[in-house]
Design a protein around this motif. Sequence first.
Motif, mmCIF file in Angstrom:
data_model
loop_
_atom_site.group_PDB
_atom_site.id
_atom_site.type_symbol
_atom_site.label_atom_id
_atom_site.label_comp_id
_atom_site.label_asym_id
_atom_site.label_seq_id
_atom_site.Cartn_x
_atom_site.Cartn_y
_atom_site.Cartn_z
ATOM 1 N N ASP A 112 -4.491 -5.043 3.599
ATOM 2 C CA ASP A 112 -5.078 -6.222 4.204
ATOM 3 C C ASP A 112 -6.595 -6.121 4.101
ATOM 4 O OD1 ASP A 112 -2.522 -6.810 4.831
ATOM 5 O OD2 ASP A 112 -2.711 -6.601 6.994
ATOM 6 N N PHE A 113 -7.170 -6.913 3.198
ATOM 7 C CA PHE A 113 -8.608 -6.840 2.987
ATOM 8 C C PHE A 113 -9.370 -7.498 4.128
ATOM 9 C CE2 PHE A 113 -7.014 -6.192 -1.273
ATOM 10 C CZ PHE A 113 -7.890 -5.255 -1.795
ATOM 11 N N MET A 114 -8.945 -8.690 4.506
ATOM 12 C CA MET A 114 -9.678 -9.460 5.509
ATOM 13 C C MET A 114 -8.708 -10.111 6.485
ATOM 14 S SD MET A 114 -12.682 -11.172 3.155
ATOM 15 C CE MET A 114 -11.678 -11.360 1.704
ATOM 16 N N GLY A 115 -7.818 -9.296 7.065
ATOM 17 C CA GLY A 115 -6.860 -9.833 8.012
ATOM 18 C C GLY A 115 -5.966 -10.875 7.362
ATOM 19 N N PRO A 116 -5.777 -12.017 8.018
ATOM 20 C CA PRO A 116 -4.887 -13.034 7.458
ATOM 21 C C PRO A 116 -5.456 -13.752 6.237
ATOM 22 C CG PRO A 116 -5.955 -13.858 9.431
ATOM 23 C CD PRO A 116 -6.323 -12.411 9.331
ATOM 24 N N LEU A 117 -6.745 -13.592 5.963
ATOM 25 C CA LEU A 117 -7.368 -14.328 4.862
ATOM 26 C C LEU A 117 -6.927 -13.818 3.499
ATOM 27 C CD1 LEU A 117 -9.353 -16.544 4.010
ATOM 28 C CD2 LEU A 117 -11.186 -14.821 4.104
ATOM 29 N N LEU A 118 -6.772 -12.489 3.355
ATOM 30 C CA LEU A 118 -6.436 -11.930 2.054
ATOM 31 C C LEU A 118 -5.606 -10.671 2.235
ATOM 32 C CD1 LEU A 118 -6.646 -11.865 -1.014
ATOM 33 C CD2 LEU A 118 -8.804 -10.629 -0.784
ATOM 34 N N LYS A 119 -4.370 -10.724 1.751
ATOM 35 C CA LYS A 119 -3.473 -9.576 1.746
ATOM 36 C C LYS A 119 -3.014 -9.365 0.304
ATOM 37 C CE LYS A 119 -1.724 -10.832 6.342
ATOM 38 N NZ LYS A 119 -2.122 -9.667 7.138
ATOM 39 N N ALA A 120 -2.994 -8.122 -0.133
ATOM 40 C CA ALA A 120 -2.613 -7.807 -1.510
ATOM 41 C C ALA A 120 -1.545 -6.727 -1.514
ATOM 42 C CB ALA A 120 -3.827 -7.349 -2.313
ATOM 43 N N GLU A 121 -0.714 -6.734 -2.550
ATOM 44 C CA GLU A 121 0.319 -5.712 -2.684
ATOM 45 C C GLU A 121 0.578 -5.420 -4.151
ATOM 46 O OE1 GLU A 121 3.644 -5.957 -3.915
ATOM 47 O OE2 GLU A 121 3.406 -8.026 -4.561
ATOM 48 N N VAL A 122 1.008 -4.210 -4.410
ATOM 49 C CA VAL A 122 1.517 -3.818 -5.717
ATOM 50 C C VAL A 122 2.806 -3.047 -5.466
ATOM 51 C CG1 VAL A 122 0.094 -1.709 -5.764
ATOM 52 C CG2 VAL A 122 1.012 -2.658 -7.895
#
Length: 438
Positions: free
Chosen positions: A238-248
């Motif tokens: 979670d980079f910026m809470g709900p604004l940006l989440k990333a996964e691989v």
Amino acid sequence: MKKNLVALAVAAAFVVPGVAFASTSNNEDTGPVVYGYAQITGASQFGTSTNGSPAGSSGLVFGANRIRLGFKGEAVPGVTYNVMAGWDNATITGNTGVAGGNLLNDGLGNGGNASILDAWLNYAPVPFAQLEVGKFKLPVGNEYVNTEGNELPFVFRSMAQSLVPGRSAGAMIHGKDVLDDVTGTGVGYAVGIADDSSLDAYNAYNWSENGAMPFGSGQSGYLNGSGNYIAFARLNYDFMGPLLKAEVSGSRMSLGSTPGGNPVAKNALSSSSIYTWNVGVHGGMMGIHYAASYTNMTTGRSFAANTAPSLKYPYAMNSNGMLATDWNVGLGVNLHQMMLTPSWLDVEPAVRFDSFSINNHNGYDAKLDNTTVGLNYYVNSNNPHAAEVQLNYIIPSARQGKFGYAGTTNLGGVFGANGAPINGMAYNTLMLQFQAGF
């Protein structure tokens, strides 16, 4: 044998602390919580005489996209459970022999029959290292893992569901918010193994051509499996809470060899594997929600042309290999959350572009794009998914490559004239879905 003992030892290392932790409690039962929802869907397709196929009927078709009922709770502190039954595509053609195919995903789930979709136990001696065992969604994919079926902004998921392992039975070590106190952001992970076949029909990992026995047998044989597994791993941030989440995430499944004349795989097949990897982002703020992902699947098996004993599935397989990819991007704008409409008019326009392609290295390439334009209406803005209505119009484009006509001797390899991957539409489709849940 050695790797099986190692796997059991790792599981025991987590279970024993969990049991010890639970034994100090008062054994108070904090559940179960009963939950469920139903999605009743009507649909109609247009332009069904294209691609060389005969003209289809022009009427509506009704069915239940998803019916779910489950219960969950905490048996003792640190030990939770969840059991969920599902009847996907209820009353739509499954194994009933009704002609006309299954508009709603060709029996996705369990061939249009009711079944137990999830049944798992989770031991959490510490939050950053938990053990989950049972039947569950393997954590590979973006939308497939992060969004529940009753929270989707569209009636169907993306076509990437064709390429991920879906649900299977296994064990997983996982954790979330691992470095929250250190970095101020959430880091999560999951890693585990499962039986070497997906329990969801029609995806790449439901590989009946494998010819293996992934689950063992009764004492008339052996209690051992094939020795092959689905191995999977996931890392999310979670980079910026709900604004940006990333996964691989990624997975690998072993495919055993099959002798010539095997009743499922008509050709002799060498040992091989399936590999999938996925990268995705999703997030939102102030009523704007987005998601995007790319999924890549490769395998040493592929479809063989015109080698099946008849013009019907299943086709024979060979060892030439196959590559399939999907990428998709979606955007939704909730007008009430943006304070543009009152609470009684909680509406959300949404759009998604989804592109699927496959190459089976036999000259049978195929490509299909779907653009979905949707409108969601939430009856209660304070509990939006308790009652909602979804309207979708799906537009296929770039339908290129080998889409054969099943009434001829040239099957085309990958899909029939009316065929498409999971969640894909071969023709313009109008869908209206009503959902209620508790």
